[in-house]
Write a protein that holds these residues in place. Structure first.
Motif, PDB file in Angstrom:
ATOM      1  N   GLY A  52       0.633  -1.358  -0.091  1.00 57.82           N
ATOM      2  CA  GLY A  52       0.016   0.201  -0.110  1.00 57.82           C
ATOM      3  C   GLY A  52       0.577   1.262   0.092  1.00 57.82           C
ATOM      4  O   GLY A  52       0.481   2.179   0.611  1.00 57.82           O
ATOM      5  N   SER A  53       1.544   1.313  -1.020  1.00 58.79           N
ATOM      6  CA  SER A  53       2.310   2.681  -0.943  1.00 58.79           C
ATOM      7  C   SER A  53       1.936   3.659  -2.477  1.00 58.79           C
ATOM      8  O   SER A  53       0.974   3.089  -3.200  1.00 58.79           O
ATOM      9  CB  SER A  53       3.688   2.006  -1.628  1.00 58.79           C
ATOM     10  OG  SER A  53       4.632   3.001  -1.957  1.00 58.79           O
ATOM     11  N   PRO A  54       1.971   4.819  -1.658  1.00 62.89           N
ATOM     12  CA  PRO A  54       1.291   6.141  -2.427  1.00 62.89           C
ATOM     13  C   PRO A  54       1.402   5.822  -4.001  1.00 62.89           C
ATOM     14  O   PRO A  54       3.124   5.751  -4.076  1.00 62.89           O
ATOM     15  CB  PRO A  54       1.978   7.058  -1.548  1.00 62.89           C
ATOM     16  CG  PRO A  54       1.490   6.561  -0.720  1.00 62.89           C
ATOM     17  CD  PRO A  54       2.307   5.420  -0.712  1.00 62.89           C
ATOM     18  N   GLY A  55       1.022   5.428  -5.232  1.00 60.89           N
ATOM     19  CA  GLY A  55       1.035   5.445  -6.274  1.00 60.89           C
ATOM     20  C   GLY A  55       0.739   7.075  -6.754  1.00 60.89           C
ATOM     21  O   GLY A  55       0.514   7.522  -8.193  1.00 60.89           O
ATOM     22  N   LEU A  56       0.393   8.312  -6.376  1.00 60.49           N
ATOM     23  CA  LEU A  56       0.738   9.741  -6.742  1.00 60.49           C
ATOM     24  C   LEU A  56       2.337  10.295  -6.422  1.00 60.49           C
ATOM     25  O   LEU A  56       2.978  10.481  -5.383  1.00 60.49           O
ATOM     26  CB  LEU A  56      -0.485  10.687  -6.352  1.00 60.49           C
ATOM     27  CG  LEU A  56      -1.597   9.522  -6.636  1.00 60.49           C
ATOM     28  CD1 LEU A  56      -2.576  10.074  -6.072  1.00 60.49           C
ATOM     29  CD2 LEU A  56      -2.344   9.360  -8.176  1.00 60.49           C
ATOM     30  N   SER A 415      -2.979   1.351  -5.742  1.00 57.20           N
ATOM     31  CA  SER A 415      -1.733   2.667  -5.560  1.00 57.20           C
ATOM     32  C   SER A 415      -0.914   2.129  -6.476  1.00 57.20           C
ATOM     33  O   SER A 415      -0.282   3.661  -7.862  1.00 57.20           O
ATOM     34  CB  SER A 415      -1.364   2.933  -4.243  1.00 57.20           C
ATOM     35  OG  SER A 415      -0.638   1.920  -4.281  1.00 57.20           O
ATOM     36  N   ARG A 416      -0.574   1.299  -7.008  1.00 48.50           N
ATOM     37  CA  ARG A 416       0.123   0.903  -8.284  1.00 48.50           C
ATOM     38  C   ARG A 416       0.145   1.136  -9.854  1.00 48.50           C
ATOM     39  O   ARG A 416       0.926   0.458 -10.658  1.00 48.50           O
ATOM     40  CB  ARG A 416       0.966   0.221  -7.476  1.00 48.50           C
ATOM     41  CG  ARG A 416       1.764   0.070  -6.692  1.00 48.50           C
ATOM     42  CD  ARG A 416       3.144  -0.515  -6.202  1.00 48.50           C
ATOM     43  NE  ARG A 416       4.480  -0.594  -7.049  1.00 48.50           N
ATOM     44  CZ  ARG A 416       5.372  -1.344  -6.668  1.00 48.50           C
ATOM     45  NH1 ARG A 416       5.134  -2.383  -5.406  1.00 48.50           N
ATOM     46  NH2 ARG A 416       6.229  -1.019  -7.274  1.00 48.50           N
ATOM     47  N   MET A 417      -1.518   0.852 -10.428  1.00 42.47           N
ATOM     48  CA  MET A 417      -2.038   0.614 -10.902  1.00 42.47           C
ATOM     49  C   MET A 417      -1.619   1.238 -11.995  1.00 42.47           C
ATOM     50  O   MET A 417      -1.856   2.992 -11.532  1.00 42.47           O
ATOM     51  CB  MET A 417      -3.879   0.252 -10.900  1.00 42.47           C
ATOM     52  CG  MET A 417      -4.134  -0.610 -12.082  1.00 42.47           C
ATOM     53  SD  MET A 417      -3.377  -2.227 -12.354  1.00 42.47           S
ATOM     54  CE  MET A 417      -4.260  -2.607 -13.503  1.00 42.47           C
ATOM     55  N   ARG A 418      -1.138   1.382 -12.977  1.00 36.82           N
ATOM     56  CA  ARG A 418      -0.993   2.585 -14.192  1.00 36.82           C
ATOM     57  C   ARG A 418      -2.172   1.787 -15.538  1.00 36.82           C
ATOM     58  O   ARG A 418      -2.501   0.532 -15.795  1.00 36.82           O
ATOM     59  CB  ARG A 418       0.277   1.754 -15.123  1.00 36.82           C
ATOM     60  CG  ARG A 418       1.435   1.873 -14.195  1.00 36.82           C
ATOM     61  CD  ARG A 418       2.861   2.109 -14.526  1.00 36.82           C
ATOM     62  NE  ARG A 418       2.677   1.282 -15.344  1.00 36.82           N
ATOM     63  CZ  ARG A 418       4.069  -0.279 -15.009  1.00 36.82           C
ATOM     64  NH1 ARG A 418       4.245  -0.638 -13.716  1.00 36.82           N
ATOM     65  NH2 ARG A 418       4.212  -0.854 -16.265  1.00 36.82           N
ATOM     66  N   GLU A 419      -2.494   2.715 -16.518  1.00 41.87           N
ATOM     67  CA  GLU A 419      -3.161   2.677 -17.966  1.00 41.87           C
ATOM     68  C   GLU A 419      -3.467   2.105 -18.460  1.00 41.87           C
ATOM     69  O   GLU A 419      -3.669   0.583 -19.156  1.00 41.87           O
ATOM     70  CB  GLU A 419      -2.942   4.581 -18.368  1.00 41.87           C
ATOM     71  CG  GLU A 419      -3.981   4.422 -19.457  1.00 41.87           C
ATOM     72  CD  GLU A 419      -5.538   4.267 -18.764  1.00 41.87           C
ATOM     73  OE1 GLU A 419      -6.384   4.232 -19.099  1.00 41.87           O
ATOM     74  OE2 GLU A 419      -5.697   5.028 -18.002  1.00 41.87           O
ATOM     75  N   GLU A 420      -1.415   1.306 -18.734  1.00 43.19           N
ATOM     76  CA  GLU A 420      -1.448   0.560 -19.853  1.00 43.19           C
ATOM     77  C   GLU A 420      -1.462  -0.728 -18.924  1.00 43.19           C
ATOM     78  O   GLU A 420      -1.752  -1.814 -20.230  1.00 43.19           O
ATOM     79  CB  GLU A 420       0.052   0.405 -20.218  1.00 43.19           C
ATOM     80  CG  GLU A 420       1.243   0.784 -19.359  1.00 43.19           C
ATOM     81  CD  GLU A 420       1.906   1.629 -18.195  1.00 43.19           C
ATOM     82  OE1 GLU A 420       2.599   1.747 -18.096  1.00 43.19           O
ATOM     83  OE2 GLU A 420       1.067   2.677 -18.420  1.00 43.19           O
ATOM     84  N   LEU A 421      -1.760  -0.661 -17.908  1.00 39.22           N
ATOM     85  CA  LEU A 421      -2.001  -2.017 -17.517  1.00 39.22           C
ATOM     86  C   LEU A 421      -2.711  -2.583 -17.405  1.00 39.22           C
ATOM     87  O   LEU A 421      -3.173  -4.120 -16.785  1.00 39.22           O
ATOM     88  CB  LEU A 421      -0.995  -2.253 -15.979  1.00 39.22           C
ATOM     89  CG  LEU A 421       0.231  -2.048 -16.274  1.00 39.22           C
ATOM     90  CD1 LEU A 421       0.989  -1.715 -14.274  1.00 39.22           C
ATOM     91  CD2 LEU A 421       0.693  -3.626 -16.460  1.00 39.22           C
ATOM     92  N   TYR A 422      -4.469  -1.887 -17.320  1.00 40.95           N
ATOM     93  CA  TYR A 422      -5.296  -2.514 -17.513  1.00 40.95           C
ATOM     94  C   TYR A 422      -5.915  -4.008 -18.395  1.00 40.95           C
ATOM     95  O   TYR A 422      -6.475  -4.344 -18.384  1.00 40.95           O
ATOM     96  CB  TYR A 422      -6.400  -1.300 -17.587  1.00 40.95           C
ATOM     97  CG  TYR A 422      -6.832  -0.196 -16.157  1.00 40.95           C
ATOM     98  CD1 TYR A 422      -7.168  -1.047 -15.481  1.00 40.95           C
ATOM     99  CD2 TYR A 422      -5.883   1.268 -16.735  1.00 40.95           C
ATOM    100  CE1 TYR A 422      -7.291  -0.270 -13.916  1.00 40.95           C
ATOM    101  CE2 TYR A 422      -6.219   1.852 -15.930  1.00 40.95           C
ATOM    102  CZ  TYR A 422      -6.295   0.961 -14.418  1.00 40.95           C
ATOM    103  OH  TYR A 422      -6.386   2.277 -12.886  1.00 40.95           O
ATOM    104  N   SER A 423      -5.485  -3.189 -19.983  1.00 39.21           N
ATOM    105  CA  SER A 423      -5.442  -4.301 -20.379  1.00 39.21           C
ATOM    106  C   SER A 423      -4.833  -5.280 -21.109  1.00 39.21           C
ATOM    107  O   SER A 423      -5.514  -6.482 -20.810  1.00 39.21           O
ATOM    108  CB  SER A 423      -5.497  -3.652 -22.552  1.00 39.21           C
ATOM    109  OG  SER A 423      -3.805  -3.106 -22.011  1.00 39.21           O
TER     110      SER A 423
END
Length: 439
Positions: A52-56, A415-423
């Motif tokens: 649970g580390s911030p992703g912003l 927190s560590r999710m990125r746009e390119e990883l959804y697909s």
């Protein structure tokens, strides 16, 4: 043929090399090591839902204030043990503006993250009154806090709140508190890992029983105003987030900068002690420490100072300036962190579309909201089994079993999710479902 990203043999080899004794009950740190090693060996990215580390980005107001403080020479002097005056004053204002609770600046104590706050609070709470030496966990919760009790040799009790929401909480709490050996109750709200939120009716029960049995409530506000179902986070304006501080004077609120300001790397929080508790005299503390025996003084000078010798001075100035900007309406921190809710909504949909279910799915009166964490289960798999199986598909998480939960499933962090990883995630979960059909 299975559609795994990482073979069971490769995962088993990495687990063995890293001396992880039981993958199904692995700690957050162990899962981090396994996922990182698999990424390094293969070059294949993980969907990281473990830590649970911030992703912003860290808040720029804090960064600028820290730099200015260092330029002004604060790095050459030890900070006061109870914190710099500016931070204590701004913490008091912030609590008044956003919670509508009055706590004087003297009782707002900077700590090196909420981990240090809870560690110190566990020590003093279990030493205040002879015979009261246990901590009661309203689980699921933060596993590190139980590790802290192991260090100081304190005992604890725990229960999973899943079946004890609303008025049912009263009888369950009373069953522990009537024994007379509980010194403190601890929980997070919103909850890590389930993202459930204790409602006012439940906090009223906790506060009433804490007063009745002379128990200190430790309320972890790491995800402050992050229940995005409500329009929280407007200074000096309702609605205000629910807190046990409305229902008892036996409390310590732990207010961290890590998530609301994405300031985790600087390790700064505030332990907000009720003024009544701050001034309470305990003969057992006076005898043990040879000091005044007054709760606040002992907490600061005889316990917290022995752990970290105060907090980094420049970071205190940074936190003070962020709190000031928020209180003055110049910084809308809830707008920044709402990104986590958007991620959770998208991630949950991918899982649910592929046969998963949300484990902790309801509060007392409404469905659980979207935010920093959520919980998922799959069929009849135990949490440990699901953790292990997801690793083969390049998704890391932690088992709910390690958080004090009695439910089957894993915790997912957004927190560590990125746009390119959804697909990528969609493809992997489709494969997971193909390989694990549910009858």
């Amino acid at each position: 043929m299975k559609h795994q990203i990482f073979s069971e043999e490769l995962v088993a080899s990495v687990v063995k090399d890293l001396h992880v004794t039981d993958l199904t009950h692995a700690t957050i740190g162990e899962i981090l090591l396994v996922a990182s090693r698999l990424e390094k060996l293969t070059g294949i990215p993980f969907i990281r839902m473990d830590q649970g580390s911030p992703g912003l980005p860290a808040n720029k107001i804090g960064i600028a204030a820290e730099k200015a403080a260092l330029d002004n020479g604060v790095g050459a002097q030890y900070p006061a043990a109870d914190g710099i005056a500016e931070l204590k004053a701004e913490a008091s204002r912030f609590i008044n503006a956003f919670i509508n609770i009055n706590i004087s600046p003297r009782a707002c104590i900077p700590t090196t993250g909420s981990v240090a706050a809870s560690f110190g609070a566990f020590i003093i709470a279990t030493q205040c009154s002879p015979g009261k030496n246990k901590v009661l966990f309203i689980d699921p919760g933060f596993p590190i806090q139980k590790s802290q009790l192991r260090i100081i040799g304190a005992k604890w009790e725990q229960f999973d709140i899943y079946h004890y929401r609303g008025e049912a909480l009263r009888e369950k709490l009373e069953s522990f508190l009537c024994q007379g050996d509980i010194a403190a109750i601890v929980y997070s709200n919103p909850n890590n890992p389930a993202w459930i939120c204790l409602e006012d009716s439940e906090l009223a029960i906790i506060g009433e029983l804490a007063t009745k049995h002379d128990v200190i409530v430790l309320e972890d506000m790491a995800y402050f105003c992050m229940d995005f179902r409500h329009d929280l986070g407007k200074p000096w304006m309702p609605p205000y987030p629910p807190t046990v501080a409305r229902y008892t004077e036996n409390y310590i609120l732990m207010l961290s900068s890590s998530k609301i300001f994405s300031y985790a790397g600087q390790r700064i929080a505030i332990a907000c002690v009720s003024d009544k508790l701050f001034d309470m005299y305990y003969p057992a503390l006076a005898e043990r420490y040879g000091d005044s025996g007054v709760f606040g003084q002992t907490f600061v000078a005889s316990i917290l100072y022995m752990i970290t010798s105060g907090c980094t001075a420049s970071t205190q100035y940074g936190y003070a300036k962020m709190l000031q900007a928020a209180t003055d309406g110049e910084l809308d921190f809830t707008a920044d962190v709402r990104e986590y809710a958007r991620r959770a909504e998208r991630m949950k949909k991918i899982f649910i579309d592929n046969g998963f279910h949300v484990v902790y799915d309801y509060d007392v009166t409404q469905p659980v909201g979207d935010g920093f964490f959520f919980t998922i289960g799959y069929g009849n798999m135990s949490g440990g089994e699901l953790l292990r199986e997801l690793l083969y598909y390049g998704v890391s998480s932690i088992s709910l079993e390690t958080t004090g939960s009695e439910q089957s499933g894993v915790r997912a962090c957004t927190s560590r999710m990125r746009e390119e990883l959804y697909s990528v995630m969609e493809e992997r979960m489709r494969s997971f479902r193909m390989d694990h059909p549910i009858n």
